[in-house]
Design an enzyme around this catalytic site. Structure first.
Site, PDB file in Angstrom:
ATOM      1  N   ARG A 218      34.592  -3.489  -7.566  1.00  0.00           N
ATOM      2  CA  ARG A 218      35.145  -3.588  -6.490  1.00  0.00           C
ATOM      3  C   ARG A 218      36.819  -2.707  -7.160  1.00  0.00           C
ATOM      4  O   ARG A 218      37.500  -2.766  -6.623  1.00  0.00           O
ATOM      5  CB  ARG A 218      35.893  -3.711  -5.153  1.00  0.00           C
TER       6      ARG A 218
ATOM      7  N   LYS B 155      39.671  12.249 -10.042  1.00  0.00           N
ATOM      8  CA  LYS B 155      39.073  12.449  -9.652  1.00  0.00           C
ATOM      9  C   LYS B 155      37.803  11.806  -9.597  1.00  0.00           C
ATOM     10  O   LYS B 155      37.515  12.931 -11.499  1.00  0.00           O
ATOM     11  CB  LYS B 155      38.544  13.689  -9.053  1.00  0.00           C
TER      12      LYS B 155
ATOM     13  N   GLU C  10      41.114  26.674 -18.290  1.00  0.00           N
ATOM     14  CA  GLU C  10      41.997  26.346 -17.519  1.00  0.00           C
ATOM     15  C   GLU C  10      43.720  26.287 -17.610  1.00  0.00           C
ATOM     16  O   GLU C  10      44.491  26.654 -16.266  1.00  0.00           O
ATOM     17  CB  GLU C  10      41.882  24.342 -17.496  1.00  0.00           C
TER      18      GLU C  10
ATOM     19  N   LYS D  68      49.745  19.685 -13.253  1.00  0.00           N
ATOM     20  CA  LYS D  68      48.873  18.809 -12.348  1.00  0.00           C
ATOM     21  C   LYS D  68      49.599  17.907 -11.632  1.00  0.00           C
ATOM     22  O   LYS D  68      48.843  16.814 -10.171  1.00  0.00           O
ATOM     23  CB  LYS D  68      47.510  18.610 -13.015  1.00  0.00           C
TER      24      LYS D  68
ATOM     25  N   GLU E  99      43.710  15.379  -1.345  1.00  0.00           N
ATOM     26  CA  GLU E  99      43.292  16.998  -1.208  1.00  0.00           C
ATOM     27  C   GLU E  99      43.609  17.195   0.232  1.00  0.00           C
ATOM     28  O   GLU E  99      42.867  17.694   1.137  1.00  0.00           O
ATOM     29  CB  GLU E  99      42.093  17.217  -1.851  1.00  0.00           C
TER      30      GLU E  99
ATOM     31  N   ARG F  76      46.568  20.353  -3.668  1.00  0.00           N
ATOM     32  CA  ARG F  76      45.550  20.255  -4.303  1.00  0.00           C
ATOM     33  C   ARG F  76      44.784  21.297  -4.519  1.00  0.00           C
ATOM     34  O   ARG F  76      44.276  21.346  -5.228  1.00  0.00           O
ATOM     35  CB  ARG F  76      44.794  19.311  -4.104  1.00  0.00           C
TER      36      ARG F  76
ATOM     37  N   ASN G  97      41.984  25.147  -7.593  1.00  0.00           N
ATOM     38  CA  ASN G  97      41.160  25.698  -7.913  1.00  0.00           C
ATOM     39  C   ASN G  97      40.835  27.174  -7.327  1.00  0.00           C
ATOM     40  O   ASN G  97      39.777  28.092  -7.021  1.00  0.00           O
ATOM     41  CB  ASN G  97      40.404  25.072  -6.256  1.00  0.00           C
TER      42      ASN G  97
ATOM     43  N   HIS H 229      37.612  29.064  -9.408  1.00  0.00           N
ATOM     44  CA  HIS H 229      37.062  28.224  -8.837  1.00  0.00           C
ATOM     45  C   HIS H 229      35.635  28.053  -8.328  1.00  0.00           C
ATOM     46  O   HIS H 229      33.934  27.771  -8.451  1.00  0.00           O
ATOM     47  CB  HIS H 229      36.833  26.609  -8.676  1.00  0.00           C
TER      48      HIS H 229
ATOM     49  N   HIS I 195      32.084  28.186  -9.918  1.00  0.00           N
ATOM     50  CA  HIS I 195      31.690  27.709  -9.886  1.00  0.00           C
ATOM     51  C   HIS I 195      30.267  27.537  -9.002  1.00  0.00           C
ATOM     52  O   HIS I 195      29.300  27.503 -10.307  1.00  0.00           O
ATOM     53  CB  HIS I 195      31.829  26.416  -8.541  1.00  0.00           C
TER      54      HIS I 195
ATOM     55  N   HIS J 276      31.824  25.973 -18.017  1.00  0.00           N
ATOM     56  CA  HIS J 276      32.760  25.874 -16.965  1.00  0.00           C
ATOM     57  C   HIS J 276      34.143  27.044 -17.372  1.00  0.00           C
ATOM     58  O   HIS J 276      34.334  27.944 -16.052  1.00  0.00           O
ATOM     59  CB  HIS J 276      33.402  24.643 -17.005  1.00  0.00           C
TER      60      HIS J 276
END
Ligand SMILES: NC(=O)c1ccc[n+]([C@@H]2O[C@H](COP(=O)([O-])OP(=O)(O)OC[C@H]3O[C@@H](n4cnc5c(N)ncnc54)[C@H](O)[C@@H]3O)[C@@H](O)[C@H]2O)c1
Ligand SMILES: [Zn+2]
Length: 361
Positions: free
Chosen positions: A121, A143, A185, A227, A237, A242, A246, A249, A253, A265
């Site tokens: 955990r 993330k 980025e 960031k 988010e 946040r 994107n 993106h 994506h 990417h």
């Protein structure tokens, strides 16, 4: 060397950016209070290029070091590989004070973070990112996750590291394509939050493409700071902040997926930023002059000016599977100017389609 804090109460941590600062890892580990038994997750290439430096730094800190390698591929970001790592750690470290070190790009970071969050955990986890993309983006913000056959990043959690150590010297072995991938980025951070950073990239794009350590340290520090600030205000988010990360993106994506990942990417995000600016311009949110500034910079950095070999219908289809689409409403991060973006829902599909079409070769 610069220390940047991600402020999340008990889950706060430092991002340390420098050139050659991997040597100082031991003292940062001591401060962040991780255990004494390092489990390093990496791939054979990164181990061969830079492994010894990391292992030396860990041993200097009095840590035991165990290394687990995974194949150098996005395919390693799978449930199967993740749980085989958890099993290996369990067999190795039942009686130890294990902490996980992610030593690699975004693939390794997402995978190792997910493993650290699952084993018992959650055990402490440290990011030592080795790609530009990972140093400015994926190693920061917690993330973690793996892909499923039905889509990327569909299993995972928010699980913050205890420390991020970004040493730009590790970037010296990146190919120009990988550097460019990360620079997309970097440009994104300029557009969403920082005109000074954007102007710096405009002035120093050649140095950046040549992987100049001084220029790299400067942009990594700035991007990590942006960031960290965004994540500190909107960790999960949920507050809409946040979301601005994107920018480029949604389309990006979709282009990545529609090309079967032939387009990398950063390259896809660069195209996505061009389309987002076109949408912004068509909705009269952004002036043609500001949009042209982004176009010019992306072209100077060597990003393609058009989408080749993909049908627009395929991109629109891929967009419908984007996690970020709420119900049937589309949602885009659009630009007002360089340094300022807004989030817009329900952009007329015809505007999206026409904007995509204007970039078809
Ligand atoms: N968690 C997040 O917030 C987040 C954000 C953005 C992207 N991501 C994820 O990150 C992944 C992409 O990351 P990436 O672009 O770093 O790709 P990657 O991890 O696949 O690395 C790219 C290539 O560079 C090689 N490499 C790594 N370090 C190197 C070095 N120092 N010298 C030479 N080669 C080196 C790797 O072995 C690999 O072949 C995707 O899976 C994406 O989903 C996650
Ligand atoms: Zn990205």
């Amino acid at each position: 060397m610069k220390e940047i804090r991600v402020r999340l109460g008990a889950r706060s941590y430092s991002i340390v950016v420098g050139s050659g600062n991997l040597r100082t890892l031991a003292s940062w580990l001591r401060r962040s209070g991780v255990g004494g038994d390092a489990v390093v997750v990496t791939n054979p290439l990164i181990r061969r290029l830079h492994g010894q430096k990391l292992f030396r730094a860990l041993k200097q800190g009095g840590c035991s070091v165990k290394v687990f390698e995974v194949a150098d591929s996005e395919r390693s970001k799978s449930v199967k590989v993740a749980f085989s790592l958890v099993e290996k750690i369990a067999r190795y470290g039942a009686d130890k004070k294990v902490f996980v070190v992610a030593f690699g790009g975004g693939v390794i970071g997402d995978l190792a973070g997910f493993v650290a969050s699952s084993y018992k955990r959650g055990v402490p986890f440290v990011q030592v990112p080795t790609t530009l993309l990972a140093q400015v983006d994926s190693a920061i913000g917690g993330k973690v996750g793996v892909d499923l056959p039905s889509g990327k990043n569909l299993v995972g959690d928010f699980y913050q590291p205890k420390l991020v150590l970004a040493d730009v010297k590790l970037l010296s072995s990146l190919s120009e394509r990988q550097v460019r991938n990360g620079l997309a980025e970097v440009v994104k951070y300029g557009v969403i939050a920082d005109t000074t950073l954007f102007a710096y990239i405009e002035k120093n794009f050649e140095k950046l493409l040549k992987n100049d350590p001084g220029a790299m340290a400067k942009v990594v520090t700035r991007c990590a700071t942006i960031k960290a600030a965004v994540v500190s205000k909107d960790e999960r988010e949920t507050k809409g902040l946040r979301t601005i990360l994107n920018f480029g993106h949604t389309i990006g994506h979709a282009v990545e997926a529609a090309s079967n990942y032939r387009i990398h990417h950063g390259e896809a995000v660069a195209l996505g930023m061009r389309v987002a600016c076109e949408i912004s311009r068509r909705l009269k949110l952004m002036s043609a002059l500001e949009a042209a500034r982004l176009e010019t910079l992306l072209t100077a950095l060597g990003f393609s000016e058009s989408i080749t070999g993909i049908a627009p219908a395929k991109i629109l289809h891929a967009m419908r599977f984007d996690k970020k689409f709420k119900g049937k409403k589309n949602r885009f991060v659009l630009a007002r100017s360089i340094g300022k973006v807004i989030v817009r829902e329900s952009v007329p599909p015809s505007v999206v389609e026409k904007s995509i079409e204007s970039f078809l070769a």
